[in-house]
Design a protein around this motif. Sequence first.
Motif, PDB file in Angstrom:
ATOM      1  N   LEU A 133     -28.820  -6.698 -39.197  1.00 50.03           N
ATOM      2  CA  LEU A 133     -29.667  -5.991 -37.750  1.00 50.03           C
ATOM      3  C   LEU A 133     -30.941  -7.017 -37.624  1.00 50.03           C
ATOM      4  CD1 LEU A 133     -30.993  -3.550 -40.235  1.00 50.03           C
ATOM      5  CD2 LEU A 133     -29.679  -2.938 -38.464  1.00 50.03           C
ATOM      6  N   LYS A 134     -31.548  -8.415 -38.339  1.00 54.40           N
ATOM      7  CA  LYS A 134     -31.364  -9.787 -37.111  1.00 54.40           C
ATOM      8  C   LYS A 134     -31.038 -10.501 -36.687  1.00 54.40           C
ATOM      9  CE  LYS A 134     -35.756 -10.441 -40.773  1.00 54.40           C
ATOM     10  NZ  LYS A 134     -36.521 -11.327 -41.554  1.00 54.40           N
ATOM     11  N   THR A 135     -29.922  -9.981 -36.425  1.00 48.35           N
ATOM     12  CA  THR A 135     -29.110 -10.855 -36.205  1.00 48.35           C
ATOM     13  C   THR A 135     -28.585 -10.149 -34.419  1.00 48.35           C
ATOM     14  OG1 THR A 135     -26.783 -11.088 -37.555  1.00 48.35           O
ATOM     15  CG2 THR A 135     -28.713 -13.073 -37.654  1.00 48.35           C
ATOM     16  N   MET A 136     -28.480  -8.999 -34.269  1.00 50.26           N
ATOM     17  CA  MET A 136     -27.953  -8.168 -34.024  1.00 50.26           C
ATOM     18  C   MET A 136     -29.052  -8.546 -32.387  1.00 50.26           C
ATOM     19  SD  MET A 136     -26.990  -4.709 -35.096  1.00 50.26           S
ATOM     20  CE  MET A 136     -25.691  -5.030 -36.576  1.00 50.26           C
ATOM     21  N   LYS A 143     -28.512   1.399 -31.881  1.00 49.56           N
ATOM     22  CA  LYS A 143     -27.146   1.932 -31.836  1.00 49.56           C
ATOM     23  C   LYS A 143     -27.100   2.101 -33.116  1.00 49.56           C
ATOM     24  CE  LYS A 143     -22.740   2.919 -30.040  1.00 49.56           C
ATOM     25  NZ  LYS A 143     -21.775   2.366 -29.322  1.00 49.56           N
ATOM     26  N   VAL A 144     -26.961   1.071 -33.934  1.00 55.28           N
ATOM     27  CA  VAL A 144     -26.613   1.169 -35.708  1.00 55.28           C
ATOM     28  C   VAL A 144     -27.454   1.898 -36.026  1.00 55.28           C
ATOM     29  CG1 VAL A 144     -26.669  -0.460 -37.898  1.00 55.28           C
ATOM     30  CG2 VAL A 144     -25.528  -0.974 -35.227  1.00 55.28           C
ATOM     31  N   LYS A 169     -37.876  -1.555 -44.811  1.00 49.96           N
ATOM     32  CA  LYS A 169     -39.276  -1.559 -43.947  1.00 49.96           C
ATOM     33  C   LYS A 169     -38.334  -2.512 -42.246  1.00 49.96           C
ATOM     34  CE  LYS A 169     -41.924  -5.914 -43.749  1.00 49.96           C
ATOM     35  NZ  LYS A 169     -42.750  -6.682 -44.951  1.00 49.96           N
ATOM     36  N   GLU A 170     -37.086  -2.525 -42.513  1.00 50.23           N
ATOM     37  CA  GLU A 170     -36.531  -3.596 -41.434  1.00 50.23           C
ATOM     38  C   GLU A 170     -35.589  -2.967 -40.814  1.00 50.23           C
ATOM     39  OE1 GLU A 170     -35.594  -6.811 -39.755  1.00 50.23           O
ATOM     40  OE2 GLU A 170     -36.543  -7.183 -41.504  1.00 50.23           O
TER      41      GLU A 170
END
Length: 327
Positions: A133-136, A143-144, A169-170
């Motif tokens: 999630l952090k690298t998108m 969208k994910v 949290k993320e």
Amino acid sequence: MSGFILAKEFKALPSTEKERQEVLFYLKKLPEIGLDQNADGGFWSWFFPGPSARQDVIDYIKSVPLITGEIPSAGSAELIAISMVDEIDGHLLAAMDSRELGEIDMDEFWVKGRGFEAFLTFNGFTKSVVKRLKTMDQAKAVKVVKTLDAEGNDLLAAAIKSLNDDVVKEVLKVSSDTVNSKVPDSPYHYSSGQLPLHMAIQWGAPYRVFELLVSHGANPKQVNSYGVSPHQLLEDYRKDWSSQSGKYEQVKSLLGNTVSSAAKPSTATKSGNKPSAPKSSKKSSEKLNKKPLVNQDKKTSAPKPAKKPPAKPGQKQKKKGSEMGKK
């Protein structure tokens, strides 16, 4: 359905009558579908080899006794160590870093009705899903997070049902748009009509999950498709939490001792919920308009609590009526 078939084969027993009724309610609600992959059931036909398989499980659940005394020991066999999950998580991270697991591979992953991020979440690969999630880029991550799996779970619902507060949290950092979204109403969705707070109660999520949901705008007064508020559902699950000292009181205080004025008397529904968490339906993303708690409190006054609590899942009442497994 495959999970229920395995439970039957290994002679799993319900722990309470409530759990038995929740499973029966869920299984009976699903439409009849067979082997044909082109049938109306679509993806779900894969889970049901045929109507007889479901009926066999229903008959089994109806007839078996409840677990008595202590929960049976696993015996001398060793349970899968948490460290093994961490080890697999580490291998996945390494594969992502080295590009052995490429972007296209992850984007096109779709197994048993779930995308890559939902797969990581449900299997406890926390570091991998957080890194993903952090690298998108933001638009793709949103969208994910909002994508539904075959059971109607968006990623927030998957994280709640996995009891994974780090992933909750993320996900909420990426977007809190689904914090008040219901799992779409459908007989194919285990948590049909439920909202994040309701699923957190059903699955017995850690207190931190409730804090994260409420701090990101989850509305404690919003009712599910059965007309039941989180506070009402909390009362329904109070006994299930009896072994967790102080948790019920903490969550009750956080949600506030109020009953939504929007709650309508339910007619022969289940206690606002589908299944209780297998001891790990949870609903995901039909967007609903979010209203700040403060503003709602100013506009409406909470009605007096109902004389009777809503019926528990699988039980009926004259005017009100109310999911063994976690996934």
